[in-house]
Structures are given as C-alpha cells and as structure tokens.
Design a protein around this motif. Sequence first.
Motif, PDB file in Angstrom:
ATOM      1  N   ALA A 183     -12.097  10.775 -29.037  1.00 34.82           N
ATOM      2  CA  ALA A 183     -12.566   9.396 -28.876  1.00 34.82           C
ATOM      3  C   ALA A 183     -13.240   8.922 -30.161  1.00 34.82           C
ATOM      4  N   ASN A 184     -13.426   7.622 -30.260  1.00 38.12           N
ATOM      5  CA  ASN A 184     -14.093   7.009 -31.391  1.00 38.12           C
ATOM      6  C   ASN A 184     -15.588   7.323 -31.340  1.00 38.12           C
ATOM      7  N   ARG A 185     -16.149   7.831 -32.430  1.00 37.16           N
ATOM      8  CA  ARG A 185     -17.556   8.229 -32.453  1.00 37.16           C
ATOM      9  C   ARG A 185     -18.489   7.067 -32.131  1.00 37.16           C
ATOM     10  N   GLN A 186     -18.190   5.882 -32.667  1.00 34.70           N
ATOM     11  CA  GLN A 186     -19.067   4.731 -32.426  1.00 34.70           C
ATOM     12  C   GLN A 186     -19.081   4.349 -30.944  1.00 34.70           C
ATOM     13  N   ASN A 187     -17.933   4.428 -30.295  1.00 30.78           N
ATOM     14  CA  ASN A 187     -17.885   4.119 -28.857  1.00 30.78           C
ATOM     15  C   ASN A 187     -18.680   5.140 -28.055  1.00 30.78           C
ATOM     16  N   GLN A 245     -21.159   6.925 -29.183  1.00 31.56           N
ATOM     17  CA  GLN A 245     -22.574   6.702 -29.491  1.00 31.56           C
ATOM     18  C   GLN A 245     -23.149   5.586 -28.631  1.00 31.56           C
ATOM     19  N   ARG A 246     -22.397   4.496 -28.481  1.00 27.52           N
ATOM     20  CA  ARG A 246     -22.857   3.370 -27.665  1.00 27.52           C
ATOM     21  C   ARG A 246     -23.072   3.801 -26.215  1.00 27.52           C
ATOM     22  N   ILE A 247     -22.118   4.567 -25.680  1.00 27.59           N
ATOM     23  CA  ILE A 247     -22.234   5.010 -24.288  1.00 27.59           C
ATOM     24  C   ILE A 247     -23.391   5.995 -24.126  1.00 27.59           C
ATOM     25  N   VAL A 248     -23.542   6.911 -25.080  1.00 30.21           N
ATOM     26  CA  VAL A 248     -24.653   7.872 -25.016  1.00 30.21           C
ATOM     27  C   VAL A 248     -25.986   7.132 -25.095  1.00 30.21           C
TER      28      VAL A 248
END
Length: 158
Positions: A69-73, A75-78
């Motif tokens: 998965a995309n790291r930024q996505n 990060q947002r969910i975390v």
Amino acid sequence: MRKTKRTPAGETLTSFMLDFFRLNSRILAAGDRLVAELGLTSARWQILGAITGAEQPQPVSWIARDLSANRQNVQRIVNDLEADGLVRFEANPHHRRAQLVVMTDKGKQTFEAAMGLQAAWVNSLSDGLSVKEIEATHDVVMRLRKNLDDMSEPDSQE
C-alpha cells in the motif's frame, strides 16, 4: 502501429481481472458495513490486521510495504486510529523519526470484535464453494502476484 493480440489465456485473464475488480469493490463495501458499528472501515480493519499479524511493532513504512500500500495512505489511517485510541506510537530504537505503531487494549478488543463478526460473514460468503475450489483460486491469485512482482524487478525489464 501493430497491436499485440491477447492469447486465449490473456483474454480469459482480462475477463477475470474485471470481475476481480468488481469483487474487490463489493468486498470492501461489505467489510465497511460489517464493521461500521465498531467505528471501523475496511481500510482501518486491514491496518489493524497487519499490526496484529506482525511479529513485532513496526513503523508505518513497513506496514505499508507488507500491505503493498501507499505509505502516505497508511500513515493517514494510522493517525486516525491513534486519534481514536486504537493504536499508539512508541519510540523506535533503530530510527528516531520512524516511530513504531503499537495496538492499544482498545484496539485489540476492537479488532477481536471485528474478527468475531467476520467469522459468520465469511462462512456465509463461502456457501457453495469447496475448500479445493478456494485453494485453487488462491493459488492462481498468488501466481499472478508473483508474476507482477517479477515484472516490477529491474532485471525483468530487459
């Protein structure tokens, strides 16, 4: 310009992929409905599952890698999960800025509740399918995944 024609397997795989995209959308929508009462979405549930399945706490980048998965996505969910008290960040002894993501007790309870809901749902979803059919489909999906991974390696582009 000359067009490459699909092989019979390529034609069948194209049809399978279109159906697989539709199936994926339906699975995500059903997952969202299934865990909505727990304050989760399919994406949040998937991240909690990755955290639970890891042998040790990991930084967001590793979770994203494991999920392809995309790291930024991720990060947002975390960050959303942390705001809801389902995970917390801890210092990473190997990297000052890449904190480790750790499930809280509330997160563990929420994930277990989601898995409890999933059991009855997945049993119903598998009605009419044999274990052998599911295993064969799994084998095909894993082979396709390996082929995609092999295609993305620099040596395979020659």
